[in-house]
Write an enzyme that holds these catalytic residues in place. Sequence first.
Site, PDB file in Angstrom:
ATOM      1  N   LYS A   9      36.521  42.797  40.141  1.00 15.70           N
ATOM      2  CA  LYS A   9      35.514  42.637  39.086  1.00 15.70           C
ATOM      3  C   LYS A   9      34.179  43.261  39.517  1.00 15.70           C
ATOM      4  CE  LYS A   9      37.638  38.370  37.306  1.00 15.70           C
ATOM      5  NZ  LYS A   9      37.398  36.968  36.908  1.00 15.70           N
ATOM      6  N   TYR A  49      39.945  40.082  27.146  1.00 17.94           N
ATOM      7  CA  TYR A  49      39.946  38.616  27.298  1.00 17.94           C
ATOM      8  C   TYR A  49      40.124  37.898  25.957  1.00 17.94           C
ATOM      9  CZ  TYR A  49      38.715  38.451  32.279  1.00 17.94           C
ATOM     10  OH  TYR A  49      38.730  38.531  33.649  1.00 17.94           O
ATOM     11  N   ASN A 112      34.127  35.679  40.447  1.00 14.86           N
ATOM     12  CA  ASN A 112      35.141  35.283  41.436  1.00 14.86           C
ATOM     13  C   ASN A 112      35.970  36.479  41.926  1.00 14.86           C
ATOM     14  OD1 ASN A 112      36.591  35.648  39.124  1.00 14.86           O
ATOM     15  ND2 ASN A 112      37.405  33.578  39.003  1.00 14.86           N
ATOM     16  N   HIS A 115      40.724  39.530  39.301  1.00 17.36           N
ATOM     17  CA  HIS A 115      41.559  39.073  38.180  1.00 17.36           C
ATOM     18  C   HIS A 115      43.010  39.383  38.501  1.00 17.36           C
ATOM     19  CE1 HIS A 115      43.192  38.636  34.121  1.00 17.36           C
ATOM     20  NE2 HIS A 115      43.875  39.732  34.400  1.00 17.36           N
ATOM     21  N   GLU A 126      48.161  43.690  29.723  1.00 18.78           N
ATOM     22  CA  GLU A 126      46.995  44.086  30.513  1.00 18.78           C
ATOM     23  C   GLU A 126      47.187  45.455  31.178  1.00 18.78           C
ATOM     24  OE1 GLU A 126      46.215  40.792  33.125  1.00 18.78           O
ATOM     25  OE2 GLU A 126      45.570  39.509  31.466  1.00 18.78           O
TER      26      GLU A 126
HETATM   27  P1  GDP Z   1      41.947  33.032  36.278  1.00 17.88           P
HETATM   28  O1  GDP Z   1      43.327  33.276  35.704  1.00 17.88           O
HETATM   29  O2  GDP Z   1      41.986  32.282  37.589  1.00 17.88           O
HETATM   30  O3  GDP Z   1      41.118  34.289  36.377  1.00 17.88           O
HETATM   31  O4  GDP Z   1      41.175  32.033  35.289  1.00 17.88           O
HETATM   32  P2  GDP Z   1      41.095  31.922  33.690  1.00 17.88           P
HETATM   33  O5  GDP Z   1      42.108  32.809  33.026  1.00 17.88           O
HETATM   34  O6  GDP Z   1      41.101  30.472  33.345  1.00 17.88           O
HETATM   35  O7  GDP Z   1      39.635  32.445  33.349  1.00 17.88           O
HETATM   36  C1  GDP Z   1      39.342  33.832  33.296  1.00 17.88           C
HETATM   37  C2  GDP Z   1      38.032  34.089  33.993  1.00 17.88           C
HETATM   38  O8  GDP Z   1      36.986  33.423  33.277  1.00 17.88           O
HETATM   39  C3  GDP Z   1      37.921  33.511  35.420  1.00 17.88           C
HETATM   40  O9  GDP Z   1      38.508  34.329  36.409  1.00 17.88           O
HETATM   41  C4  GDP Z   1      36.413  33.415  35.582  1.00 17.88           C
HETATM   42  O10 GDP Z   1      35.831  34.691  35.860  1.00 17.88           O
HETATM   43  C5  GDP Z   1      35.980  32.968  34.179  1.00 17.88           C
HETATM   44  N1  GDP Z   1      35.885  31.503  34.058  1.00 17.88           N
HETATM   45  C6  GDP Z   1      36.903  30.593  34.111  1.00 17.88           C
HETATM   46  N2  GDP Z   1      36.447  29.340  33.950  1.00 17.88           N
HETATM   47  C7  GDP Z   1      35.098  29.456  33.798  1.00 17.88           C
HETATM   48  C8  GDP Z   1      34.032  28.515  33.586  1.00 17.88           C
HETATM   49  O11 GDP Z   1      34.250  27.286  33.505  1.00 17.88           O
HETATM   50  N3  GDP Z   1      32.773  29.035  33.462  1.00 17.88           N
HETATM   51  C9  GDP Z   1      32.502  30.374  33.536  1.00 17.88           C
HETATM   52  N4  GDP Z   1      31.241  30.797  33.405  1.00 17.88           N
HETATM   53  N5  GDP Z   1      33.472  31.281  33.725  1.00 17.88           N
HETATM   54  C10 GDP Z   1      34.746  30.839  33.865  1.00 17.88           C
END
Ligand code: GDP
Length: 144
Positions: A9, A49, A112, A115, A126
């Site tokens: 990212k 997304y 983080n 992805h 994707e």
């Molecule tokens: P992943 O599969 O571990 O990447 O997680 P998700 O699919 O649930 O979320 C996609 C991305 O959204 C995550 O990698 C983070 O960059 C972001 N994200 C997830 N949860 C949160 C949150 O509670 N707050 C914020 N600001 N970003 C989040």
Amino acid sequence: MQRTLSIIKPDGVSRNIIGAVVQKLEKSGLNIIAMKMIHMTRKQAEGFYVVHKERPFFASLTEFMSSGPALVMVLEGENVITRYRDLMGATNYKDAAEGTIRREFATDIEKNVVHGSDSTESAAFEIGYFFNSFEIVKYRLSEK
Ligand code: GDP
């Protein structure tokens, strides 16, 4: 054999940790079969997304993902979706296991670093979102 989409990212690219992340992929035996730098527009990030469009962090996430260059890769291997997600660690780096990419490098639940696709269906969507078939190698020399 399975494929998955990996993204370093914009936070990872701007902090110059592409090499460190790629080294972890290589050491884990995850084969990179496509790789390129991109800089997503806000619209492209929203399309990528789209499954999260109702989530409260959607606006912030898509702004972050379009804030600078990112490195997109296709990884291939047996059970690579799960193996790569295990290597990434939990979404929130505070919950991520020792030795994972997010535990080592992430600074924030959103920023983080990486992805990874979460299913074969999302991997297909994707990978197709960023790569055409000419941009994905068919085999690596080690597999010849
Ligand atoms: P992943 O599969 O571990 O990447 O997680 P998700 O699919 O649930 O979320 C996609 C991305 O959204 C995550 O990698 C983070 O960059 C972001 N994200 C997830 N949860 C949160 C949150 O509670 N707050 C914020 N600001 N970003 C989040």
